[in-house]
Design an enzyme around this catalytic site. Structure first.
Site, PDB file in Angstrom:
ATOM      1  N   ASP A   5       0.802  -1.225   0.000  1.00 54.59           N
ATOM      2  CA  ASP A   5       0.000   0.000   0.000  1.00 54.59           C
ATOM      3  C   ASP A   5       0.831   1.270   0.000  1.00 54.59           C
ATOM      4  OD1 ASP A   5      -2.627  -0.730  -0.097  1.00 54.59           O
ATOM      5  OD2 ASP A   5      -2.820  -1.017   2.059  1.00 54.59           O
TER       6      ASP A   5
HETATM    7  C1  BGC Z   1       0.575   1.230   6.307  1.00 54.00           C
HETATM    8  C2  BGC Z   1       0.241   0.021   5.484  1.00 54.00           C
HETATM    9  C3  BGC Z   1      -1.222  -0.099   5.293  1.00 54.00           C
HETATM   10  C4  BGC Z   1      -1.829   1.203   4.842  1.00 54.00           C
HETATM   11  C5  BGC Z   1      -3.330   1.099   4.798  1.00 54.00           C
HETATM   12  C6  BGC Z   1      -0.087   2.445   5.752  1.00 54.00           C
HETATM   13  O1  BGC Z   1       0.185   3.549   6.570  1.00 54.00           O
HETATM   14  O2  BGC Z   1       1.975   1.389   6.353  1.00 54.00           O
HETATM   15  O3  BGC Z   1       0.780  -1.133   6.077  1.00 54.00           O
HETATM   16  O4  BGC Z   1      -1.505  -1.091   4.366  1.00 54.00           O
HETATM   17  O5  BGC Z   1      -1.463   2.257   5.671  1.00 54.00           O
HETATM   18  O6  BGC Z   1      -3.959   2.248   4.495  1.00 54.00           O
HETATM   19  C1  NOJ Z   2      -1.324  -3.727   5.593  1.00 53.83           C
HETATM   20  C2  NOJ Z   2      -2.541  -3.754   4.753  1.00 53.83           C
HETATM   21  O1  NOJ Z   2      -3.645  -4.165   5.539  1.00 53.83           O
HETATM   22  C3  NOJ Z   2      -2.376  -4.666   3.577  1.00 53.83           C
HETATM   23  O2  NOJ Z   2      -3.509  -4.585   2.747  1.00 53.83           O
HETATM   24  C4  NOJ Z   2      -1.141  -4.325   2.803  1.00 53.83           C
HETATM   25  O3  NOJ Z   2      -1.003  -5.265   1.785  1.00 53.83           O
HETATM   26  C5  NOJ Z   2       0.085  -4.323   3.690  1.00 53.83           C
HETATM   27  N1  NOJ Z   2      -0.125  -3.475   4.810  1.00 53.83           N
HETATM   28  C6  NOJ Z   2       1.336  -3.881   2.961  1.00 53.83           C
HETATM   29  O4  NOJ Z   2       1.314  -2.533   2.672  1.00 53.83           O
END
Ligand code: BGC
Ligand code: NOJ
Length: 810
Positions: free
Chosen positions: A483
């Site tokens: 993400d």
């Molecule tokens: C996090 C990710 C997550 C995303 C969701 C980010 O701040 O680092 O792990 O998937 O937010 O919106």
């Molecule tokens: C947490 C999120 O829930 C997931 O959808 C994502 O793939 C990972 N972070 C990596 O960014």
């Protein structure tokens, strides 16, 4: 250092000090009513949706950490203490918290008085039971007071913590004997209320926080307790709470049990009231009658335990390695259930008001859950698919209560559609239920647009085909699995959302990772086409898959490893040519597990590069070297300090991808080594470094570029649960559900020894014994099913047979 120990027989982790490095929590509830409970009785409850129907109030970011919960105060002479230590923090003579599967149990002793508190949510009802037993272990009679305390949340948790101009005037309660009802907004559009009750005649009560705790007092020293008892306050506005006061006298050796019930009830619109402005209490009374007897409570607890024991029998291994056994048989499966239920909504790191259900997250959570309760997985797939758009793209998140897509974040995460194929394929492999493909499912919840689920998968597949960039790789959109790799975002304004800034569709930025996904799940899609007799479609799909495979091998190859992406200007991401972020874990793991580059030798190369550049003693980092400054063209990934989260943290979620990839190449020792490095039971001894619970996975462990290398964060709600379970259960131990039956394909270290797996599968029980006389790492050379040798490694399904005894020799 450890702060407790595993009691495998009881299926519990026993915490022996309240001063754990972080609150160590557990989840109560399997269906609609859920609670989070920490090892010091912190936490909160909600009904179905942690944002919309929050029942008790919790203070994230509070100090001391974890300082609101369901508290029992015991005032014995001059000393006031809590069985869970918080909030008084009075030193205890004995303390133990046993987190079990769906329940938590606290035992504490102080000055000859013992308290045993058992908290659980019964299987079929919307309440939490707290069974508090007090025993006088001293030589003299004891008279003391017990105070209960919960603080209600005014339902919408976000509004509750922000909209004070309104909320401080809306709070309402009713008191009926020992039951305190919280009925804020019931007079208008709500037809639900909460209640907190005890099965004894209280010697006092309070329903106003200001009266019980006091305006300027901490929860550790409530005014009412210091000033001689509850005041009988009736909350009107401000802060509704429920507190009981009970006077107890116990002779030496005597015990007394109180049953507290925190419940949630709904009434039909036309039966809301018992009398003018008096709520209809019938549903609450029904629950109280059921659970406020010792027999009722005990029966509900026994039922919960039996339910879980039965579920966990669905996959049970007996190997020489007790840590593998405990993770596979208990904790990993349990975490899979919790992530399935919660998605990424409510934990100690997810506030319950943020993300709701994630599209990709929920699809992956299914992988580790589907064997437990396939029918629930089926419904989940349909709910998820209902948030897809007609062009195949999908809402990135949806709210569990309404099941509607979350418009704030919208769509444009280009891996999402393919996860729907993955989740559906996992469900069909487990159940053989191809009929799900014929279920009529709408787009964006618009019933007028219903088509068979299979058509949704087609749209998913075709979305990727139709959205390719200049190299023929899939366009990344807002982001793929990662993400934080925001290649079309270009945010230079503080506070702007990385997730929604910029055009969702850049035509240039491409993802090698989605390429790998497309190869892996495109093959599943082709199989499903073939199964429906759509042979031309299957063939065309395989042509696309092969084309993508070639593209990944050429445009997605960097020389020693797979590239990560191309950015919006077509520049490489995750290449040796880059100054930082030269190599990423995701494409190495996923492309190899998809089988890409195996025969060309590129898979071997990619995995050696992972070992060389990304490995650490605590697991494999997501990328290296970490980004040392912010990159406008890369987005959130470079916003984190080096070594944390997506910027070089050990993302536990994709460690199993590499481990699975190693099994594809037959490297059992390495695959298992990777498994062990992030596996909670193996790192229990370094709890003071790891900090998070030693019985569940965390999303991230700080990487070697971080100041606190090895420190875990974001425990519980992570796709790591499902993927590690898939890895150990299917790829290492090798019991893999396939369309036509169970496939036995272990890949273990040479010295792993023989082991036995009991597996429930499509209504039958399989007992599979695997021996390894030649100490090989992979491959079955002989398979005997119910006394008959079969060729290959698939156990054929025989109609009517419900017990399979399987001997597999590696
Ligand atoms: C996090 C990710 C997550 C995303 C969701 C980010 O701040 O680092 O792990 O998937 O937010 O919106
Ligand atoms: C947490 C999120 O829930 C997931 O959808 C994502 O793939 C990972 N972070 C990596 O960014």
């Amino acid at each position: 250092m450890k702060f407790g120990y595993f009691d495998d027989k009881a299926l519990e982790y026993v915490i022996t000090t309240p001063r754990t490095p972080l609150p160590w929590i557990n989840y109560l509830g399997c269906n609609d009513f859920f609670s989070i409970v920490s090892n010091t009785c912190g936490g909160y409850s909600f009904y179905k949706d942690a944002k919309m129907l929050r029942i008790t109030r919790y203070r994230y970011n509070s100090m001391p950490l974890d300082s609101n919960g369901k508290y029992y105060y015991i005032q014995d002479g001059d000393v006031t203490w809590n069985p869970g230590w918080q909030p008084t923090q009075t030193p205890l003579d004995f303390y133990e918290c046993r987190h079990g599967i769906g329940y938590s149990r606290f035992t504490a002793k102080k000055n000859g008085l013992k308290a045993d508190l058992l908290n659980f949510v019964p299987l079929h009802d919307t309440c939490e039971l707290n069974r508090l037993t007090l025993t006088n272990e001293s030589e003299a009679p004891k008279s003391f007071k017990v105070f209960s305390y919960v603080e209600f949340c005014l339902w919408n948790a976000l509004d509750d913590m922000t909209n004070f101009q309104r909320n401080l005037s809306t709070g309402e309660v009713e008191i009926d004997g020992a039951t305190i009802y919280h009925k804020t907004e019931y007079r208008e559009r709500r037809n639900h209320y909460a209640f907190f009750s005890v099965n004894a005649k209280p010697d006092g009560f309070d329903t106003s926080r200001d009266a019980f705790i006091g305006i300027y007092s901490p929860a550790s020293a409530p005014d009412a307790i210091r000033n001689g008892g509850c005041t009988g306050s009736v909350a009107s506005g401000w802060y509704p709470v429920a507190a009981h006061e009970l006077h107890v006298t116990l002779t030496p050796g005597e015990s007394k049990t109180f049953l507290f019930v925190l419940g949630y009830a709904e009434n039909p619109k036309d039966r809301k009231w018992e009398a003018p402005n008096v709520i209809n209490k019938a549903p609450a009374r029904r629950l109280l009658a059921k659970y406020q007897t010792t027999e009722g409570a005990d029966a509900a607890f026994a039922e919960l335990k039996a339910y879980w024991e039965n579920l966990l029998e669905g996959y049970h291994v007996e190997s020489r390695d007790e840590k593998v056994n405990r993770m596979v048989n208990i904790w990993n499966q349990y975490q899979c259930m919790v992530t399935f239920n919660m998605s990424r909504s409510a934990s100690y790191y997810e506030s319950g008001i943020g993300r709701g259900m994630g599209f990709r997250d929920s699809c992956q959570d299914l992988f580790g859950f589907v064997h437990l309760i396939p029918e629930k997985a089926r419904q989940r797939i349909i709910d998820i698919a209902s948030t897809q758009f007609e062009d195949g793209s999908a809402y990135h998140q949806y709210q569990p209560l309404t099941r509607r897509g979350n418009a704030d974040i919208g769509s444009g995460f280009n891996d999402d559609p393919l996860w729907l194929i993955a989740g559906t394929a996992a469900y069909i492999r487990e159940t053989g239920d191809f009929s799900i493909l014929d279920e009529s499912v709408p787009f964006d919840n618009d019933e007028a647009t219903c088509v068979p689920l299979f058509e949704h998968l087609t749209r998913s597949f075709e979305y990727t085909v139709a959205h390719k960039g200049p190299h023929g790789l899939p366009q990344i959109g807002r982001a793929d699995w990662n993400d934080c790799l925001n290649l079309n975002c270009f945010s230079d304004t503080p506070g702007e959302s990385f997730q929604t800034t910029g055009p969702s569709e850049g035509p240039i930025a491409e993802s090698v990772f989605i390429g790998g996904m497309f190869v892996r799940y495109g093959k599943d899609y082709a199989k499903l086409c073939a199964h429906r007799g759509l042979l031309d479609k299957a063939k065309a799909a395989m042509t696309e898959v092969q084309k993508m495979e070639q593209t990944v091998l050429s445009a997605g190859w960097d020389g020693e490893w797979f590239l990560r992406a191309y950015d919006a200007k077509g520049q490489k991401v995750g290449s040796h040519e880059c100054e930082e972020g030269k190599i990423f874990i995701e494409p190495q793991g996923f492309c190899v597990l998809a089988g890409i580059g195996v025969k060309e030798g590129k898979a071997e190369k990619a995995l050696s590069s992972v070992e060389k550049h990304l490995d650490t003693k605590y697991g494999i980092r997501i990328l290296a070297p970490s980004y040392s400054h912010y990159y406008l063209n890369l987005g959130e990934i470079s916003s984190y300090p080096p070594g944390y989260k997506e910027n070089g943290g050990i993302f536990c979620h994709n460690n199993p991808w590499v481990s699975i990839a190693e099994t594809v190449l037959g490297h059992g020792t390495r695959a298992f080594d990777i498994y062990k490095k992030t596996c909670p039971a193996y790192i229990e001894d370094i709890s003071e470094i790891h900090c998070t619970e030693p019985y569940v996975y965390s999303q991230m462990v700080a990487g070697s570029d971080a100041k606190y290398f090895g420190q875990g964060k974001n425990s519980w709600l992570t796709g790591t649960a499902a993927w590690t379970f898939v890895n150990i259960s299917q790829h290492i131990l090798g019991i893999c559900p396939d369309y036509d039956g169970l496939r036995i394909d272990p890949c273990v270290p040479k010295g792993f020894g023989s082991y036995t797996v009991s597996r429930r599968f499509r209504g039958a029980m399989y007992r599979i014994h695997i021996s390894n006389p030649d100490h090989v790492e992979k491959g079955i050379r002989k398979l005997t099913v119910n006394g008959k040798e079969v060729s290959g490694n698939l156990i054929p399904i025989t109609e009517g047979v419900t017990k399979y005894e399987v001997e597999a020799v590696m």
